[in-house]
Write a protein that holds these residues in place. Sequence first.
Motif, PDB file in Angstrom:
ATOM      1  N   TYR A 167      -0.646  -4.994   9.466  1.00  0.00           N
ATOM      2  CA  TYR A 167      -0.055  -4.327   8.586  1.00  0.00           C
ATOM      3  C   TYR A 167       1.139  -3.808   9.177  1.00  0.00           C
ATOM      4  CZ  TYR A 167      -4.742  -3.591   6.707  1.00  0.00           C
ATOM      5  OH  TYR A 167      -6.124  -4.083   6.393  1.00  0.00           O
ATOM      6  N   GLN A 202      -3.441   0.419  -3.689  1.00  0.00           N
ATOM      7  CA  GLN A 202      -3.129  -0.827  -3.127  1.00  0.00           C
ATOM      8  C   GLN A 202      -2.712  -1.798  -4.312  1.00  0.00           C
ATOM      9  OE1 GLN A 202      -6.572  -2.374  -1.079  1.00  0.00           O
ATOM     10  NE2 GLN A 202      -5.704  -4.593  -0.759  1.00  0.00           N
ATOM     11  N   TYR A 258      -3.713   2.528  16.376  1.00  0.00           N
ATOM     12  CA  TYR A 258      -2.216   2.775  15.944  1.00  0.00           C
ATOM     13  C   TYR A 258      -1.660   3.915  16.832  1.00  0.00           C
ATOM     14  CZ  TYR A 258      -2.828  -0.527  11.977  1.00  0.00           C
ATOM     15  OH  TYR A 258      -3.249  -1.603  11.284  1.00  0.00           O
ATOM     16  N   LEU A 292      -5.352   6.368   1.610  1.00  0.00           N
ATOM     17  CA  LEU A 292      -4.741   5.547   0.705  1.00  0.00           C
ATOM     18  C   LEU A 292      -4.735   5.964  -0.649  1.00  0.00           C
ATOM     19  CD1 LEU A 292      -3.995   2.341   0.164  1.00  0.00           C
ATOM     20  CD2 LEU A 292      -6.523   2.053  -0.555  1.00  0.00           C
ATOM     21  N   PRO A 299      -3.475   9.097   7.660  1.00  0.00           N
ATOM     22  CA  PRO A 299      -2.815   8.509   6.455  1.00  0.00           C
ATOM     23  C   PRO A 299      -4.077   8.207   5.321  1.00  0.00           C
ATOM     24  CG  PRO A 299      -1.895   7.611   8.232  1.00  0.00           C
ATOM     25  CD  PRO A 299      -2.875   8.257   8.620  1.00  0.00           C
ATOM     26  N   GLY A 335       8.023  11.353  12.604  1.00  0.00           N
ATOM     27  CA  GLY A 335       9.126  10.688  11.737  1.00  0.00           C
ATOM     28  C   GLY A 335       9.043   9.108  11.545  1.00  0.00           C
ATOM     29  N   GLU A 336       7.948   8.267  11.752  1.00  0.00           N
ATOM     30  CA  GLU A 336       7.851   6.941  11.932  1.00  0.00           C
ATOM     31  C   GLU A 336       6.185   6.719  11.328  1.00  0.00           C
ATOM     32  OE1 GLU A 336      11.488   6.524  13.134  1.00  0.00           O
ATOM     33  OE2 GLU A 336      10.016   4.858  12.484  1.00  0.00           O
ATOM     34  N   GLY A 337       6.138   5.436  10.850  1.00  0.00           N
ATOM     35  CA  GLY A 337       5.007   5.034  10.486  1.00  0.00           C
ATOM     36  C   GLY A 337       4.189   4.647  11.647  1.00  0.00           C
ATOM     37  N   PRO A 338       2.759   4.510  11.400  1.00  0.00           N
ATOM     38  CA  PRO A 338       2.072   4.016  12.586  1.00  0.00           C
ATOM     39  C   PRO A 338       2.341   2.568  12.949  1.00  0.00           C
ATOM     40  CG  PRO A 338       0.677   4.995  10.562  1.00  0.00           C
ATOM     41  CD  PRO A 338       2.247   4.919  10.058  1.00  0.00           C
ATOM     42  N   TYR A 397       0.444   5.336   1.199  1.00  0.00           N
ATOM     43  CA  TYR A 397      -0.556   5.996   1.749  1.00  0.00           C
ATOM     44  C   TYR A 397      -0.010   7.667   1.692  1.00  0.00           C
ATOM     45  CZ  TYR A 397      -3.378   2.418   4.002  1.00  0.00           C
ATOM     46  OH  TYR A 397      -4.134   1.524   4.313  1.00  0.00           O
ATOM     47  N   PHE A 403      -8.346   5.538   7.691  1.00  0.00           N
ATOM     48  CA  PHE A 403      -7.692   6.206   9.108  1.00  0.00           C
ATOM     49  C   PHE A 403      -8.695   7.205   9.679  1.00  0.00           C
ATOM     50  CE2 PHE A 403      -3.876   4.300  10.204  1.00  0.00           C
ATOM     51  CZ  PHE A 403      -3.332   3.669   9.119  1.00  0.00           C
ATOM     52  N   PHE A 458       4.086  -0.767   8.586  1.00  0.00           N
ATOM     53  CA  PHE A 458       4.457   0.386   7.908  1.00  0.00           C
ATOM     54  C   PHE A 458       6.004   0.895   7.820  1.00  0.00           C
ATOM     55  CE2 PHE A 458       0.447   2.571   6.951  1.00  0.00           C
ATOM     56  CZ  PHE A 458      -0.482   1.936   7.731  1.00  0.00           C
ATOM     57  N   GLY A 459       6.198   1.607   6.906  1.00  0.00           N
ATOM     58  CA  GLY A 459       7.681   2.205   6.749  1.00  0.00           C
ATOM     59  C   GLY A 459       7.732   3.510   7.594  1.00  0.00           C
ATOM     60  N   SER A 460       9.007   4.077   7.416  1.00  0.00           N
ATOM     61  CA  SER A 460       9.030   5.249   8.250  1.00  0.00           C
ATOM     62  C   SER A 460       8.732   6.530   7.585  1.00  0.00           C
ATOM     63  CB  SER A 460      10.462   5.476   8.810  1.00  0.00           C
ATOM     64  OG  SER A 460      10.846   4.521   9.520  1.00  0.00           O
ATOM     65  N   LEU A 492       3.798   7.109   2.822  1.00  0.00           N
ATOM     66  CA  LEU A 492       3.809   6.018   3.555  1.00  0.00           C
ATOM     67  C   LEU A 492       3.802   4.720   2.878  1.00  0.00           C
ATOM     68  CD1 LEU A 492       2.056   7.018   6.960  1.00  0.00           C
ATOM     69  CD2 LEU A 492       4.426   6.661   6.783  1.00  0.00           C
ATOM     70  N   TYR A 513       0.849  -1.001   0.075  1.00  0.00           N
ATOM     71  CA  TYR A 513       0.028  -0.063  -0.099  1.00  0.00           C
ATOM     72  C   TYR A 513       0.962   1.201   0.093  1.00  0.00           C
ATOM     73  CZ  TYR A 513      -3.030  -3.465   2.364  1.00  0.00           C
ATOM     74  OH  TYR A 513      -3.786  -4.678   2.726  1.00  0.00           O
ATOM     75  N   GLN A 542      -0.092  11.218   3.804  1.00  0.00           N
ATOM     76  CA  GLN A 542      -0.542  11.791   5.180  1.00  0.00           C
ATOM     77  C   GLN A 542      -0.109  13.160   5.310  1.00  0.00           C
ATOM     78  OE1 GLN A 542       1.421  10.026   8.623  1.00  0.00           O
ATOM     79  NE2 GLN A 542      -0.394  10.784  10.202  1.00  0.00           N
TER      80      GLN A 542
END
Lengths: 114, 112
Positions: free
Chosen positions: A103, A48, B35, A45, A43, B40-43, A35, B102, A105-107, A91, A33, A37
């Motif tokens: 799920y 996907q 969440y 979408l 976030p 600086g980070e993801g959920p 996203y 979300f 998530f990356g940073s 994201l 995915y 934000q």
Amino acid sequence: EAGVAQSPRYKIIEKRQSVAFWCNPISGHATLYWYQQILGQGPKLLIQFQNNGVVDDSQLPKDRFSAERLKGVDSTLKIQPAKLEDSAVYLCASSLAGGDYGYTFGSGTRLTVV
Amino acid sequence: TQLLEQSPQFLSIQEGENLTVYCNSSSVFSSLQWYRQEPGEGPVLLVTVVTGGEVKKLKRLTFQFGDARKDSSLHITAAQPGDTGLYLCADPGDTGRRALTFGSGTRLQVQP
């Protein structure tokens, strides 16, 4: 296990320029995915993928945004040309089977368009 | 697509205080996730609630799912600075689609 990798972490570009973001999901995760934000919001979408096929891109602004997931592993999200309102954190997330097992998530990549 | 409303938008409290944040929708959730997102980070997933009336505890965090499955709350007891972050509720959607929708989040700041 390694997490979801994203690069770059930060990017500043001028409006009308192009930019690309890269995501490498957790090994074996079929669903990926992207996203967006925007500051102060949750976030949203954009797209996907299930393996290398698109499941949902209904909220992707297709006139300027594109994404691909060749070979069903890593993915690239591109914006061309960028607008000021594209400033946001992008994201990437992956899941084992459509989210049924959670799920990760990356940073994220923080994009600033000036 | 569900519209998830979270309140309050922002909360600043002192260490040791208790707080509750809320997530509401006009539609019924099949399940709901909470969440926490740090700067600086993801959920990061805290919990998934599935059954109406369900209560789940995670150390000092208590999650409740409304009987009608249209609302949820997160209660934090004796907040600590490490609880600072953006708390997001999310609807995983229907089986087969499973993309998170979300809420706008509650930004919590715990002052030492």
